[in-house]
Design a protein around this motif. Structure first.
Motif, mmCIF file in Angstrom:
data_model
loop_
_atom_site.group_PDB
_atom_site.id
_atom_site.type_symbol
_atom_site.label_atom_id
_atom_site.label_comp_id
_atom_site.label_asym_id
_atom_site.label_seq_id
_atom_site.Cartn_x
_atom_site.Cartn_y
_atom_site.Cartn_z
ATOM 1 N N ALA A 80 0.836 -1.206 0.000
ATOM 2 C CA ALA A 80 0.000 0.000 0.000
ATOM 3 C C ALA A 80 0.872 1.257 0.000
ATOM 4 O O ALA A 80 0.551 2.240 -0.678
ATOM 5 C CB ALA A 80 -0.941 -0.006 1.201
ATOM 6 N N ALA A 81 1.967 1.228 0.749
ATOM 7 C CA ALA A 81 2.874 2.380 0.778
ATOM 8 C C ALA A 81 3.487 2.614 -0.603
ATOM 9 O O ALA A 81 3.621 3.758 -1.046
ATOM 10 C CB ALA A 81 3.968 2.164 1.822
ATOM 11 N N PHE A 82 3.838 1.540 -1.287
ATOM 12 C CA PHE A 82 4.385 1.655 -2.641
ATOM 13 C C PHE A 82 3.367 2.308 -3.571
ATOM 14 O O PHE A 82 3.704 3.231 -4.316
ATOM 15 C CB PHE A 82 4.786 0.279 -3.182
ATOM 16 N N VAL A 83 2.126 1.819 -3.547
ATOM 17 C CA VAL A 83 1.092 2.365 -4.434
ATOM 18 C C VAL A 83 0.890 3.852 -4.150
ATOM 19 O O VAL A 83 0.836 4.671 -5.071
ATOM 20 C CB VAL A 83 -0.225 1.573 -4.304
ATOM 21 N N GLY A 84 0.803 4.215 -2.883
ATOM 22 C CA GLY A 84 0.628 5.625 -2.523
ATOM 23 C C GLY A 84 1.808 6.479 -2.939
ATOM 24 O O GLY A 84 1.634 7.591 -3.460
ATOM 25 N N MET A 85 3.013 5.958 -2.728
ATOM 26 C CA MET A 85 4.207 6.707 -3.095
ATOM 27 C C MET A 85 4.287 6.873 -4.616
ATOM 28 O O MET A 85 4.608 7.957 -5.112
ATOM 29 C CB MET A 85 5.450 5.988 -2.590
ATOM 30 N N ALA A 86 3.975 5.828 -5.360
ATOM 31 C CA ALA A 86 4.023 5.903 -6.821
ATOM 32 C C ALA A 86 2.982 6.900 -7.341
ATOM 33 O O ALA A 86 3.263 7.668 -8.266
ATOM 34 C CB ALA A 86 3.809 4.516 -7.428
ATOM 35 N N ARG A 87 1.814 6.907 -6.750
ATOM 36 C CA ARG A 87 0.784 7.873 -7.172
ATOM 37 C C ARG A 87 1.229 9.299 -6.873
ATOM 38 O O ARG A 87 1.051 10.196 -7.700
ATOM 39 C CB ARG A 87 -0.536 7.567 -6.480
ATOM 40 N N SER A 88 1.799 9.508 -5.700
ATOM 41 C CA SER A 88 2.300 10.846 -5.358
ATOM 42 C C SER A 88 3.423 11.266 -6.294
ATOM 43 O O SER A 88 3.495 12.419 -6.715
ATOM 44 C CB SER A 88 2.800 10.877 -3.913
#
Length: 126
Positions: A80-88
């Motif tokens: 989830a942290a990866f997905v959020g970081m990639a979106r940001s």
């Protein structure tokens, strides 16, 4: 993380013959780690298409490293942290740049010393 370190070491042995660590070995290892964390191939490919393979790999490496932290920045769900970081990163384009120095400068929660001869591609195991 230790699991990522071990995967990189496998690719380093197989592809780089324990010579200079190649970016190809790192990228393949990070993709394998993403699979281990439950990040689907579709999500990975979408992020690679948006950010490029290098920045996508760096986002995963940073998220994976943050799972090992013991401070307020620790993440509990690496995927989830990866997905959020990639979106940001896709929206703002500054996430990786602002965190890359930390990824390079810290290892296992401690500041690295100046470089010296290392036993493996990522230095001695902690």
């Amino acid at each position: 993380s230790e699991p990522l370190r071990e995967i990189i070491e496998l690719y380093w042995n197989a592809l780089d013959n324990r010579g200079q660590l190649s970016w190809q070995s790192v990228q393949l290892a990070v993709k394998d780690r993403a699979d281990q964390l439950g990040i689907s191939g579709g999500i990975w490919q979408r992020q690679c298409g948006i950010l490029g393979e290098e920045r996508t790999a760096l986002c995963l490496m940073i998220a994976d490293r943050n799972a090992d932290r013991s401070d307020d920045y620790r993440v509990r769900d690496t995927a989830a942290a990866f997905v959020g970081m990639a979106r940001s990163e896709a929206r703002q384009g500054v996430v990786v740049n602002s965190l890359l120095g930390e990824l390079i400068g810290y290892h296992g929660g401690q500041r690295l010393q100046p470089p010296r001869a290392a036993a493996g591609p990522l230095g001695p195991a902690a």
